[in-house]
Design an enzyme around this catalytic site. Sequence first.
Site, short mmCIF file in Angstrom:
data_model
loop_
_atom_site.label_atom_id
_atom_site.label_comp_id
_atom_site.label_asym_id
_atom_site.label_seq_id
_atom_site.Cartn_x
_atom_site.Cartn_y
_atom_site.Cartn_z
N ARG A 55 0.80 -1.32 0.00
CA ARG A 55 -0.01 0.05 -0.19
C ARG A 55 0.90 1.12 -0.05
NH1 ARG A 55 -3.08 -0.91 5.40
NH2 ARG A 55 -0.90 -1.57 5.85
N SER A 58 2.38 2.12 3.32
CA SER A 58 2.95 0.94 3.99
C SER A 58 4.40 1.53 4.52
CB SER A 58 2.88 -0.35 3.04
OG SER A 58 3.91 -1.09 3.85
N SER A 60 6.62 -0.56 5.07
CA SER A 60 7.64 -1.63 4.52
C SER A 60 8.07 -1.27 3.27
CB SER A 60 6.79 -2.94 4.37
OG SER A 60 6.29 -3.53 5.61
N THR A 91 -5.62 -12.67 7.92
CA THR A 91 -6.65 -12.24 8.38
C THR A 91 -7.07 -10.89 7.33
OG1 THR A 91 -5.38 -10.96 10.00
CG2 THR A 91 -6.88 -12.79 10.75
N HIS A 114 0.19 -20.42 3.09
CA HIS A 114 -0.89 -21.20 3.99
C HIS A 114 -2.26 -21.39 3.44
CE1 HIS A 114 -2.54 -22.44 7.69
NE2 HIS A 114 -3.09 -21.18 8.26
N ASP A 197 -1.59 -27.67 10.34
CA ASP A 197 -0.87 -26.40 11.08
C ASP A 197 -1.88 -26.04 12.19
OD1 ASP A 197 0.87 -24.20 10.25
OD2 ASP A 197 -1.09 -23.22 10.47
N GLU A 201 -0.52 -26.11 16.11
CA GLU A 201 -0.22 -24.87 16.80
C GLU A 201 -1.45 -24.71 18.14
OE1 GLU A 201 -0.39 -22.05 13.83
OE2 GLU A 201 -2.82 -21.69 13.74
N GLU A 237 13.82 -24.49 31.32
CA GLU A 237 14.46 -25.53 30.70
C GLU A 237 13.61 -26.25 29.63
OE1 GLU A 237 15.99 -28.24 33.63
OE2 GLU A 237 16.53 -26.53 34.96
#
Length: 357
Positions: A55, A58, A60, A91, A114, A197, A201, A237
Site C-alpha cells: 500500500r 505501508s 515496509s 486475516t 498457508h 497447521d 499450533e 528448561e
Amino acid sequence: MSDEYEFTNEVYYDDDADESVLADKTVAVLGYGSQGHAHAQNLDDSGVDVVVGLREDSSSRDAAREDGLDVATPVEAAARADIVSVLVPDTVQPDVYEAIREEMDPGDTLQFAHGFNIHYGQIEPSEDVNVTMVAPKSPGHLVRRNYEAGEGTPGLLAIYQDPTGEAHDIGLAYAKAIGCTRAGVVETTFREETETDLFGEQAVLCGGITSLVKHAYETLVDAGYSPEMAYFECLNEVKLIVDLMYEGGLGEMWDSVSDTAEYGGLTRGDMVVDDHARQNMEEVLAAVQDGTFAREWINENQANRPAYKQLRQAEKDHEIEVVGENLRALFAWGEAGSEAEEDTEETAERERQRADD
Ligand code: NAD
Ligand code: MG
C-alpha cells in the site's frame, strides 16, 4: 535414515524442479513481512523478475526499496504479474484479494504460504487461475538467512487447482527459487496443510505447551515452592529439552537426560497428559475439521477481536511473565544465547514494523 524408508508424501529436491518455468514470468509478492521479505529477495537473487506489492502508506515500502526491489501497489503489482504470491497476514488476505481479483488473468497463478483462506472458502479464485501453495516450514528471516548461506529451508507444496496443467511445475520452480528444494519439499494438500497447521499450533506448539507450563508452574507455586524455581524448572528448561528433540528426536532427548529423569518421565508423562487430554485433542481437531474454529476466528476478527484482546492481556498479566522478565535480566548470556537474542530482536523489530503498518 534407512534406505528402505518410504515417505508417505512425495518429496522433491533441486533436481526435480525446473526454474526455467519462471524465466518469462513476473512474480508479485504482496506484503513485505516475515515471509514476504524472504520470498521477494530470494526470488530476486535467483534471477526471477519480482515486484513487491505494498500500500502507498505501508512502512515496509522503504525496506523493500532499500533491499533493491521494485515496489508498486498491490493492484499494480498483480496487474504486471503472472504469479501473485499472497504474503500479507491471513486475516487481511480476503480484502487484499478483493482488491486484486480483477488483475488475475486466465492462466495466472495465485500462490499462498498457508491454506486457511482457500480451504475455508474465504477466497474463491476463478476456475481459470492456478492456485498453489509453497510454504516454508520456518519463519521468514531463516528462509532468507539459509538461502544466503547456500542452504535450504524445508517446505510444503500443494496444488488446489491447475487449469493450465502447469501449476505443479510453477510451484516447484517457485520452491526452488526461494531455496526450499535445496532442503526438500513435501507434497501435501491445502486441506492437510491447513488442518495440521491449526491443530499443531493449538494442541502443542502454542496452546498445549503454554498451558502445560502454566499449570506446572502454578502447581509448584501453590505448593509453596518459590516462583524462581518454578520458572526455571517448568519454563526455562523447556528449551534444552526441545533442542534435543529437534536435533535427534525423542531418543536423543531420553539419551541425554539422567536415568532418573528418563524413568520419571516415562512413568509420569501419560499421567499428566492422559486419555482425557487425548479426548480433548480430538475435540480440538474436530473443530478444525468441521470449520467451527475458522468461523469463530473470522467472526472474532469481524467484531474487532474482543475475546482475543482480553485473552492476550490475561496472558501478559500472568505471574510467570513477571517472574520471567526479572529472572531473564539476571542471565549472562553465552555465545549461543546472544545469537538467539539477536534472532529474537530481529523478530521483535519486524513485529514492531508490522504493528506500525
Ligand atoms: P507478516 O504479518 O509478517 O507480514 C505481513 C505483511 O503484509 C506486512 O509486513 C505488511 O507489509 C503487509 N500488511 C500488513 N497488514 C496489511 C494490510 N492491512 N493490508 C495490506 N498489507 C498489509 O505475515 P507473515 O507471517 O509473513 O505471513 C504471510 C503468510 O505466510 C501467511 O499466509 C502466513 O500464514 C504464512 N506463513 C508464515 C510463516 C511465518 O513464520 N511467519 C511461516 C509459514 C507461512
Ligand atoms: Mg495479471
